[in-house]
Design a protein around this motif. Structure first.
Motif, mmCIF file in Angstrom:
data_model
loop_
_atom_site.group_PDB
_atom_site.id
_atom_site.type_symbol
_atom_site.label_atom_id
_atom_site.label_comp_id
_atom_site.label_asym_id
_atom_site.label_seq_id
_atom_site.Cartn_x
_atom_site.Cartn_y
_atom_site.Cartn_z
ATOM 1 N N SER A 147 -33.432 58.258 78.187
ATOM 2 C CA SER A 147 -33.921 57.520 77.019
ATOM 3 C C SER A 147 -34.508 58.461 75.967
ATOM 4 O O SER A 147 -34.394 58.218 74.769
ATOM 5 C CB SER A 147 -34.970 56.489 77.439
ATOM 6 O OG SER A 147 -34.427 55.570 78.375
ATOM 7 N N GLY A 148 -35.123 59.536 76.437
ATOM 8 C CA GLY A 148 -35.725 60.488 75.515
ATOM 9 C C GLY A 148 -34.795 61.607 75.086
ATOM 10 O O GLY A 148 -35.192 62.510 74.337
ATOM 11 N N GLY A 149 -33.557 61.574 75.581
ATOM 12 C CA GLY A 149 -32.605 62.619 75.214
ATOM 13 C C GLY A 149 -33.009 63.988 75.732
ATOM 14 O O GLY A 149 -32.647 65.012 75.143
ATOM 15 N N ASP A 150 -33.731 64.030 76.842
ATOM 16 C CA ASP A 150 -34.267 65.287 77.372
ATOM 17 C C ASP A 150 -33.261 65.921 78.335
ATOM 18 O O ASP A 150 -33.246 65.638 79.538
ATOM 19 C CB ASP A 150 -35.593 65.001 78.094
ATOM 20 C CG ASP A 150 -36.356 66.268 78.441
ATOM 21 O OD1 ASP A 150 -35.717 67.330 78.550
ATOM 22 O OD2 ASP A 150 -37.592 66.188 78.611
ATOM 23 N N VAL A 151 -32.419 66.804 77.809
ATOM 24 C CA VAL A 151 -31.379 67.441 78.609
ATOM 25 C C VAL A 151 -31.988 68.269 79.738
ATOM 26 O O VAL A 151 -31.498 68.257 80.869
ATOM 27 C CB VAL A 151 -30.467 68.314 77.732
ATOM 28 C CG1 VAL A 151 -29.493 69.112 78.599
ATOM 29 C CG2 VAL A 151 -29.695 67.450 76.742
ATOM 30 N N TRP B 219 -23.992 63.868 78.549
ATOM 31 C CA TRP B 219 -23.467 62.498 78.452
ATOM 32 C C TRP B 219 -24.614 61.499 78.343
ATOM 33 O O TRP B 219 -24.633 60.645 77.450
ATOM 34 C CB TRP B 219 -22.603 62.215 79.682
ATOM 35 C CG TRP B 219 -22.059 60.810 79.790
ATOM 36 C CD1 TRP B 219 -22.753 59.685 80.110
ATOM 37 C CD2 TRP B 219 -20.703 60.403 79.597
ATOM 38 N NE1 TRP B 219 -21.928 58.588 80.148
ATOM 39 C CE2 TRP B 219 -20.657 58.998 79.840
ATOM 40 C CE3 TRP B 219 -19.514 61.073 79.280
ATOM 41 C CZ2 TRP B 219 -19.469 58.268 79.757
ATOM 42 C CZ3 TRP B 219 -18.342 60.339 79.201
ATOM 43 C CH2 TRP B 219 -18.320 58.960 79.425
ATOM 44 N N PHE B 220 -25.595 61.614 79.242
ATOM 45 C CA PHE B 220 -26.677 60.632 79.267
ATOM 46 C C PHE B 220 -27.766 60.926 78.236
ATOM 47 O O PHE B 220 -28.459 60.009 77.790
ATOM 48 C CB PHE B 220 -27.264 60.525 80.674
ATOM 49 C CG PHE B 220 -26.413 59.706 81.597
ATOM 50 C CD1 PHE B 220 -26.422 58.316 81.526
ATOM 51 C CD2 PHE B 220 -25.567 60.311 82.512
ATOM 52 C CE1 PHE B 220 -25.620 57.554 82.352
ATOM 53 C CE2 PHE B 220 -24.762 59.561 83.348
ATOM 54 C CZ PHE B 220 -24.782 58.176 83.270
ATOM 55 N N ALA B 221 -27.922 62.170 77.836
ATOM 56 C CA ALA B 221 -28.913 62.492 76.807
ATOM 57 C C ALA B 221 -28.536 61.883 75.469
ATOM 58 O O ALA B 221 -29.402 61.662 74.607
ATOM 59 C CB ALA B 221 -29.069 64.001 76.677
ATOM 60 N N ALA B 222 -27.248 61.565 75.302
ATOM 61 C CA ALA B 222 -26.780 61.003 74.032
ATOM 62 C C ALA B 222 -27.029 59.501 73.917
ATOM 63 O O ALA B 222 -26.838 58.919 72.839
ATOM 64 C CB ALA B 222 -25.290 61.282 73.864
ATOM 65 N N ILE B 223 -27.474 58.884 75.004
ATOM 66 C CA ILE B 223 -27.636 57.419 75.004
ATOM 67 C C ILE B 223 -28.548 56.945 73.877
ATOM 68 O O ILE B 223 -28.282 55.926 73.227
ATOM 69 C CB ILE B 223 -28.182 56.944 76.372
ATOM 70 C CG1 ILE B 223 -27.066 56.983 77.416
ATOM 71 C CG2 ILE B 223 -28.773 55.538 76.272
ATOM 72 C CD1 ILE B 223 -27.505 56.584 78.802
ATOM 73 N N GLY B 224 -29.629 57.669 73.661
ATOM 74 C CA GLY B 224 -30.594 57.221 72.660
ATOM 75 C C GLY B 224 -30.245 57.590 71.236
ATOM 76 O O GLY B 224 -31.006 57.287 70.317
ATOM 77 N N THR B 225 -29.087 58.225 71.041
ATOM 78 C CA THR B 225 -28.748 58.698 69.691
ATOM 79 C C THR B 225 -27.430 58.163 69.154
ATOM 80 O O THR B 225 -27.154 58.310 67.971
ATOM 81 C CB THR B 225 -28.677 60.245 69.677
ATOM 82 O OG1 THR B 225 -27.647 60.677 70.586
ATOM 83 C CG2 THR B 225 -30.013 60.853 70.097
ATOM 84 N N GLY C 152 -20.709 49.263 70.528
ATOM 85 C CA GLY C 152 -21.069 48.477 69.366
ATOM 86 C C GLY C 152 -22.539 48.138 69.261
ATOM 87 O O GLY C 152 -22.943 47.414 68.340
ATOM 88 N N VAL C 153 -23.358 48.662 70.166
ATOM 89 C CA VAL C 153 -24.792 48.379 70.155
ATOM 90 C C VAL C 153 -25.541 49.624 69.690
ATOM 91 O O VAL C 153 -25.379 50.710 70.250
ATOM 92 C CB VAL C 153 -25.297 47.970 71.559
ATOM 93 C CG1 VAL C 153 -26.804 47.697 71.534
ATOM 94 C CG2 VAL C 153 -24.542 46.732 72.055
ATOM 95 N N GLU C 154 -26.366 49.450 68.665
ATOM 96 C CA GLU C 154 -27.169 50.560 68.153
ATOM 97 C C GLU C 154 -28.258 50.912 69.167
ATOM 98 O O GLU C 154 -28.755 50.040 69.898
ATOM 99 C CB GLU C 154 -27.832 50.168 66.825
ATOM 100 C CG GLU C 154 -26.856 49.896 65.684
ATOM 101 C CD GLU C 154 -26.151 51.154 65.216
ATOM 102 O OE1 GLU C 154 -26.712 52.258 65.440
ATOM 103 O OE2 GLU C 154 -25.053 51.052 64.649
ATOM 104 N N PRO C 155 -28.654 52.195 69.224
ATOM 105 C CA PRO C 155 -29.701 52.607 70.176
ATOM 106 C C PRO C 155 -30.973 51.766 70.084
ATOM 107 O O PRO C 155 -31.583 51.439 71.107
ATOM 108 C CB PRO C 155 -29.962 54.065 69.796
ATOM 109 C CG PRO C 155 -28.668 54.527 69.195
ATOM 110 C CD PRO C 155 -28.108 53.335 68.481
ATOM 111 N N ALA C 156 -31.361 51.398 68.871
ATOM 112 C CA ALA C 156 -32.595 50.625 68.690
ATOM 113 C C ALA C 156 -32.482 49.214 69.278
ATOM 114 O O ALA C 156 -33.491 48.577 69.573
ATOM 115 C CB ALA C 156 -32.947 50.540 67.216
#
Length: 306
Positions: free
Chosen positions: A187-191, A228-234, A239-243
């Motif tokens: 969620s925090g994009g912390d690689v 791959w997973f660090a990009a989830i929040g960005t 079709g769903v925005e991160p927010a």
């Protein structure tokens, strides 16, 4: 003219319905097919001469096992044409299943993936024998094979499962802790935090079924999976925005799981497998909308074996 089934016989079937679904789900790997198999069992039970049935549990298990076997054989052909990796359909489960370690392990995503490598007969024999404790003679009658054939299939199945199943099953508290840390890092994009959690040779399996865009081959390696997973929040996902995306921990198939949701639908589930050191060795990501129906309704199932 159809005769209505007596209340007592309806009650007998109702008492065994959970068991029948538990058997069918472990055999088929999808809740939808398992429900269909149970419904077929009900139709055959309704039309049977029930006065001649000495052991309703064994009789009904035989019916649902045969129905599941027929579906499994046809599913093999469907899965050969499946787009990308095929993963089992996740199911919300109740705490009762999770508290029984052996039961939870037998219905875990990792175990269902292993069961996919067995032949239909081996899978049925393994599930009925190792999970539900049926005797070889009972199973032989259920799958319409000789007892010798059932014993041979059981031996082969045990060997295959032993060779392929995860070598270590983390305790529930450890799995939940690692899953929470993984969700927080993603969620925090912390690689870097993700890299600390992942085994160097971690493998990500993504099942979109051709319905949504997913990796068509396994993604291997800590750095690739972390990115791959660090990009989830960005990035926009399906079709769903991160927010607009939410993620929460839920119990799926007897263990902790991450459920990703958008404003109006479930988007994906993510299940982690751990090694003896608590590092993540495999990630199973189900995003095919057809396979998210069992987690979308919010109703938990008891997949116990009793």
């Amino acid at each position: 003219m159809d005769h209505p089934i007596p209340d007592a016989d309806q009650q007998v079937f109702h008492e065994h319905r959970r068991l029948l679904f538990s058997v069918a789900y472990r055999l088929l790997g999808t809740a939808a097919d398992a429900e269909d198999a149970v419904q077929e069992a009900w139709i055959k039970w309704s039309g049977a001469d029930r006065s001649q049935v000495a052991d309703p549990r064994a009789y009904l298990t035989r019916i649902v096992s045969n129905e599941a076997l027929a579906r499994l054989r046809s599913a093999r052909y469907r899965r050969e044409a499946y787009v990308g990796p095929w993963l089992p359909e996740p199911v919300l489960t109740s705490g009762d299943t999770a508290e029984k370690v052996a039961e939870a392990d037998s219905v875990s995503i990792a175990m269902l993936v292993v069961l996919e490598t067995l032949s239909p007969l081996e899978r049925a024999v393994f599930v009925l024998r190792e999970v539900f404790g049926f005797g070889h003679a009972e199973i032989a009658e259920a799958v319409e094979r000789s007892e010798a054939a059932v014993r041979q299939a059981a031996h082969r199945a045990r060997g295959h499962v032993r060779a392929r199943r995860p070598r270590f099953t983390a305790d529930r508290a450890r799995r939940r802790e690692v899953t929470e840390r993984f969700l927080s890092a993603a969620s925090g994009g912390d690689v870097n935090a993700l890299m600390e959690l992942l085994s160097p040779d971690v493998t990500l399996w993504t099942d979109g079924g051709g319905r949504v865009r997913q990796a068509l081959r396994p993604v291997v390696g800590a750095s690739t999976v972390a990115a791959w997973f660090a990009a989830i929040g960005t990035v926009t996902y399906q079709g769903v925005e991160p927010a607009d995306m939410d993620a929460e921990l839920v119990e799926v198939n007897g263990g902790p799981d991450i459920l990703f949701t958008g404003p109006d639908r479930v988007i994906a589930t993510v299940t982690l497998d751990l090694d003896a050191r608590g590092r993540i060795t495999a990630v199973h990501n189900v995003a095919n909308p057809d396979k998210l129906r069992a987690v979308s309704g919010g109703t938990a199932r008891d997949l116990g074996t009793g």
